[in-house]
Motif scaffolding. Structure first.
Motif, PDB file in Angstrom:
ATOM      1  N   SER A   1       0.832  -1.212   0.000  1.00  0.00           N
ATOM      2  CA  SER A   1       0.000   0.000   0.000  1.00  0.00           C
ATOM      3  C   SER A   1       0.861   1.254   0.000  1.00  0.00           C
ATOM      4  N   LEU A   2       1.962   1.234   0.739  1.00  0.00           N
ATOM      5  CA  LEU A   2       2.890   2.367   0.723  1.00  0.00           C
ATOM      6  C   LEU A   2       3.423   2.609  -0.686  1.00  0.00           C
ATOM      7  N   LEU A   3       3.832   1.550  -1.367  1.00  0.00           N
ATOM      8  CA  LEU A   3       4.335   1.694  -2.732  1.00  0.00           C
ATOM      9  C   LEU A   3       3.241   2.222  -3.664  1.00  0.00           C
ATOM     10  N   THR A   4       2.020   1.715  -3.492  1.00  0.00           N
ATOM     11  CA  THR A   4       0.905   2.187  -4.314  1.00  0.00           C
ATOM     12  C   THR A   4       0.698   3.688  -4.123  1.00  0.00           C
ATOM     13  N   GLY A   5       0.697   4.121  -2.863  1.00  0.00           N
ATOM     14  CA  GLY A   5       0.513   5.542  -2.586  1.00  0.00           C
ATOM     15  C   GLY A   5       1.621   6.400  -3.174  1.00  0.00           C
ATOM     16  N   LEU A   6       2.847   5.898  -3.142  1.00  0.00           N
ATOM     17  CA  LEU A   6       3.952   6.664  -3.699  1.00  0.00           C
ATOM     18  C   LEU A   6       3.880   6.731  -5.224  1.00  0.00           C
ATOM     19  N   VAL A   7       3.358   5.692  -5.856  1.00  0.00           N
ATOM     20  CA  VAL A   7       3.130   5.752  -7.299  1.00  0.00           C
ATOM     21  C   VAL A   7       2.078   6.816  -7.620  1.00  0.00           C
ATOM     22  N   LEU A   8       1.021   6.874  -6.824  1.00  0.00           N
ATOM     23  CA  LEU A   8      -0.062   7.829  -7.064  1.00  0.00           C
ATOM     24  C   LEU A   8       0.317   9.259  -6.679  1.00  0.00           C
ATOM     25  N   ASP A   9       1.233   9.414  -5.743  1.00  0.00           N
ATOM     26  CA  ASP A   9       1.616  10.743  -5.252  1.00  0.00           C
ATOM     27  C   ASP A   9       2.178  11.621  -6.361  1.00  0.00           C
ATOM     28  N   SER A  10       1.861  12.905  -6.288  1.00  0.00           N
ATOM     29  CA  SER A  10       2.397  13.863  -7.260  1.00  0.00           C
ATOM     30  C   SER A  10       3.131  15.015  -6.578  1.00  0.00           C
ATOM     31  N   THR A  11       3.473  14.846  -5.292  1.00  0.00           N
ATOM     32  CA  THR A  11       4.074  15.952  -4.546  1.00  0.00           C
ATOM     33  C   THR A  11       5.543  15.751  -4.215  1.00  0.00           C
TER      34      THR A  11
ATOM     35  N   ALA B   1      -2.593   3.060   8.033  1.00  0.00           N
ATOM     36  CA  ALA B   1      -2.723   3.413   9.446  1.00  0.00           C
ATOM     37  C   ALA B   1      -1.907   2.456  10.311  1.00  0.00           C
ATOM     38  N   ALA B   2      -1.933   1.181   9.961  1.00  0.00           N
ATOM     39  CA  ALA B   2      -1.127   0.196  10.699  1.00  0.00           C
ATOM     40  C   ALA B   2       0.365   0.460  10.498  1.00  0.00           C
ATOM     41  N   LEU B   3       0.745   0.825   9.273  1.00  0.00           N
ATOM     42  CA  LEU B   3       2.152   1.105   8.998  1.00  0.00           C
ATOM     43  C   LEU B   3       2.594   2.370   9.731  1.00  0.00           C
ATOM     44  N   ARG B   4       1.736   3.387   9.759  1.00  0.00           N
ATOM     45  CA  ARG B   4       2.080   4.620  10.469  1.00  0.00           C
ATOM     46  C   ARG B   4       2.259   4.344  11.964  1.00  0.00           C
ATOM     47  N   ALA B   5       1.465   3.426  12.505  1.00  0.00           N
ATOM     48  CA  ALA B   5       1.627   3.077  13.918  1.00  0.00           C
ATOM     49  C   ALA B   5       2.985   2.421  14.153  1.00  0.00           C
ATOM     50  N   ARG B   6       3.419   1.560  13.218  1.00  0.00           N
ATOM     51  CA  ARG B   6       4.761   0.963  13.335  1.00  0.00           C
ATOM     52  C   ARG B   6       5.819   2.067  13.291  1.00  0.00           C
ATOM     53  N   LEU B   7       5.638   2.999  12.366  1.00  0.00           N
ATOM     54  CA  LEU B   7       6.591   4.100  12.228  1.00  0.00           C
ATOM     55  C   LEU B   7       6.640   4.940  13.494  1.00  0.00           C
ATOM     56  N   ASP B   8       5.489   5.260  14.053  1.00  0.00           N
ATOM     57  CA  ASP B   8       5.453   6.084  15.264  1.00  0.00           C
ATOM     58  C   ASP B   8       6.141   5.385  16.434  1.00  0.00           C
ATOM     59  N   ARG B   9       6.062   4.050  16.449  1.00  0.00           N
ATOM     60  CA  ARG B   9       6.748   3.278  17.505  1.00  0.00           C
ATOM     61  C   ARG B   9       8.223   3.069  17.181  1.00  0.00           C
ATOM     62  N   GLY B  10       8.656   3.426  15.969  1.00  0.00           N
ATOM     63  CA  GLY B  10      10.029   3.174  15.557  1.00  0.00           C
ATOM     64  C   GLY B  10      10.338   1.700  15.453  1.00  0.00           C
ATOM     65  N   GLU B  11       9.386   0.931  14.982  1.00  0.00           N
ATOM     66  CA  GLU B  11       9.406  -0.526  15.101  1.00  0.00           C
ATOM     67  C   GLU B  11       9.874  -1.201  13.815  1.00  0.00           C
ATOM     68  N   CYS B  12      10.658  -2.282  13.966  1.00  0.00           N
ATOM     69  CA  CYS B  12      10.983  -3.161  12.851  1.00  0.00           C
ATOM     70  C   CYS B  12      11.218  -4.561  13.405  1.00  0.00           C
ATOM     71  N   PRO B  13      11.115  -5.596  12.571  1.00  0.00           N
ATOM     72  CA  PRO B  13      11.277  -6.971  13.064  1.00  0.00           C
ATOM     73  C   PRO B  13      12.624  -7.237  13.729  1.00  0.00           C
TER      74      PRO B  13
ATOM     75  N   LEU C   1      -5.889   2.567   3.014  1.00  0.00           N
ATOM     76  CA  LEU C   1      -5.764   3.510   4.127  1.00  0.00           C
ATOM     77  C   LEU C   1      -5.697   2.781   5.465  1.00  0.00           C
ATOM     78  N   ALA C   2      -6.424   1.669   5.596  1.00  0.00           N
ATOM     79  CA  ALA C   2      -6.343   0.882   6.829  1.00  0.00           C
ATOM     80  C   ALA C   2      -4.938   0.304   7.001  1.00  0.00           C
ATOM     81  N   ARG C   3      -4.373  -0.188   5.906  1.00  0.00           N
ATOM     82  CA  ARG C   3      -3.013  -0.712   6.001  1.00  0.00           C
ATOM     83  C   ARG C   3      -2.013   0.401   6.298  1.00  0.00           C
TER      84      ARG C   3
ATOM     85  N   ALA D   1       2.114   9.227   0.755  1.00  0.00           N
ATOM     86  CA  ALA D   1       1.410   8.052   0.239  1.00  0.00           C
ATOM     87  C   ALA D   1      -0.006   7.984   0.786  1.00  0.00           C
ATOM     88  N   THR D   2      -0.163   8.280   2.076  1.00  0.00           N
ATOM     89  CA  THR D   2      -1.490   8.231   2.686  1.00  0.00           C
ATOM     90  C   THR D   2      -2.425   9.251   2.031  1.00  0.00           C
ATOM     91  N   ALA D   3      -1.930  10.452   1.800  1.00  0.00           N
ATOM     92  CA  ALA D   3      -2.758  11.472   1.149  1.00  0.00           C
ATOM     93  C   ALA D   3      -3.161  11.048  -0.256  1.00  0.00           C
TER      94      ALA D   3
END
Length: 373
Positions: free
Chosen positions: A273-283, A335-347, A331-333, A320-322
């Motif tokens: 979903s992040l990649l999809t949003g970045l493809v669609l982004d024009s900013t 939101a989950a990714l943004r929560a990981r980012l806000d926590r600074g989280e990775c496997p 957008l649901a995915r 990407a979200t915009a």
């Protein structure tokens, strides 16, 4: 403007453990051992023409042995040194369908692998050894073959790394836009990849960073590849950004190659979903034809704890979200990714915590010598 339609596929490289917990790689695992697992898995006629078989017939199914092929002086296949087993999905009409297909195929692989003495594991880098030795040295035919492209020249590097190719395509996208998207994703790669980091081990223990895969690979190997209908618009770049499609299903494909292997397949959905949003982004303005090796190596150590990397990640996720407005599943995915980012989280952080707690992680235990297959 009409809603743009995307199609998706996932290729996931699985590392293997023996049932005693030892890591199974090219040093002590034979091709035939792993081929027995693949032979037991189904072959579906409906997988084609989505999937490429390749010249040697090794890539015959949705599962195949990933490795390094050796040839004689006439170009005949002598052997394939295995590193693990790759799963690749068909092309699907939604992210959810691609993720669920991978989940189902992983379950089938896990069952057949266990029956033959193996378990799969998701890790971004071989935790026991940092190099694949080319023994014997390449012969004349192999040297010519392995210098035909930047990717062939560095193919041995992939023998100690594990990651996905996350694929998406948008019917109707022209070559100019396709190349521009590839350059954009290449630029923002070092800000996105820390969300996937899963390679905190190297040479038998923690190496001090979060992604040994990114530190070794990205810069020498592509972050992104886009597949063109013919050679007329190929760019000269090292590593490559463009490649001529090898079958009709590849035409227009955008292949993101820089993420680490993820233990949670749901994360692959979020990243698609992040990649999809970045493809669609024009900013977002950034573009690069080749990956920024220095910035990737910087992010490999600290990940999202580095303020420069974190700021870039926030900018990419917000753009990407915009751009995904009106796409509720994406957008649901996000939101989950943004929560990981806000926590600074990775496997990788979870893997290190388990290791410190005394668990065996990918064949290693901090209180005893590494288990190596």
């Amino acid at each position: 403007m009409p809603t743009r339609v995307f199609r998706y596929g996932i290729e996931h490289e699985c590392a293997l453990l023996r049932l005693d917990g030892s890591f199974a790689d090219f040093t002590g695992t034979g091709f035939d051992e792993l081929q027995a697992i693949v032979d037991a898995l189904p072959e579906e006629s409906g997988d084609y023409p989505d999937l490429r078989v390749g010249d040697q017939g090794i890539k015959l199914k949705r599962w195949y042995i990933e490795g390094f092929e050796r040839f004689d002086e006439a170009g005949g296949l002598l052997r394939c040194d295995p590193k693990g087993i790759e799963i690749r999905t068909r092309i699907h009409d939604s992210v959810d369908d691609a993720v669920e297909a991978l989940r189902a195929d992983q379950a089938l692989l896990d069952a057949e692998a266990f029956a033959r003495g193996f378990r799969t594991t998701a890790i971004g880098f071989n935790p026991m050894r940092s190099q694949y030795p080319i023994v014997p040295p390449l012969n004349g035919w192999e040297q010519a073959h392995r210098t035909a492209s930047p990717e062939e020249r560095t193919a041995h590097l992939h023998m100690v790394t594990y990651g996905p190719d996350l694929n998406l395509s948008c019917p109707g996208m022209g070559v100019d836009e396709l190349i521009d998207v590839g350059a954009k994703l290449t630029f923002y790669s070092p800000y996105m990849v820390p969300l996937s980091f899963s390679s905190p081990f190297r040479d038998g223990g923690p190496w001090g960073g979060l992604s040994a895969r990114t530190q070794l690979r990205t810069g020498a190997r592509p972050a992104v590849m886009v597949f063109l209908p013919d050679a007329s618009r190929m760019l000269v770049a090292d590593p490559s950004l463009t490649q001529v499609a090898r079958l009709p299903a590849e035409v227009g494909r955008i292949e993101f190659k820089a993420f680490d292997a993820c233990p949670d397949v749901a994360l692959y959905g979020e990243l698609l979903s992040l990649l999809t949003g970045l493809v669609l982004d024009s900013t977002l303005p950034g573009r690069r034809i080749t990956p920024d090796a220095e910035l990737h190596q910087r992010c490999a150590r600290e990940g999202l704890a580095d303020p420069v990397i974190r700021d870039g990640a926030v900018a990419a996720v917000e753009a990407a979200t915009a751009a995904l407005a009106g796409r509720p599943a994406d957008l649901a995915r996000m939101a989950a990714l943004r929560a990981r980012l806000d926590r600074g989280e990775c496997p990788a952080q979870d893997m290190l915590a388990r290791y410190v707690a005394g668990e065996t992680v990918a064949g290693m235990h901090r209180d005893r010598a590494p288990l190596s297959g």
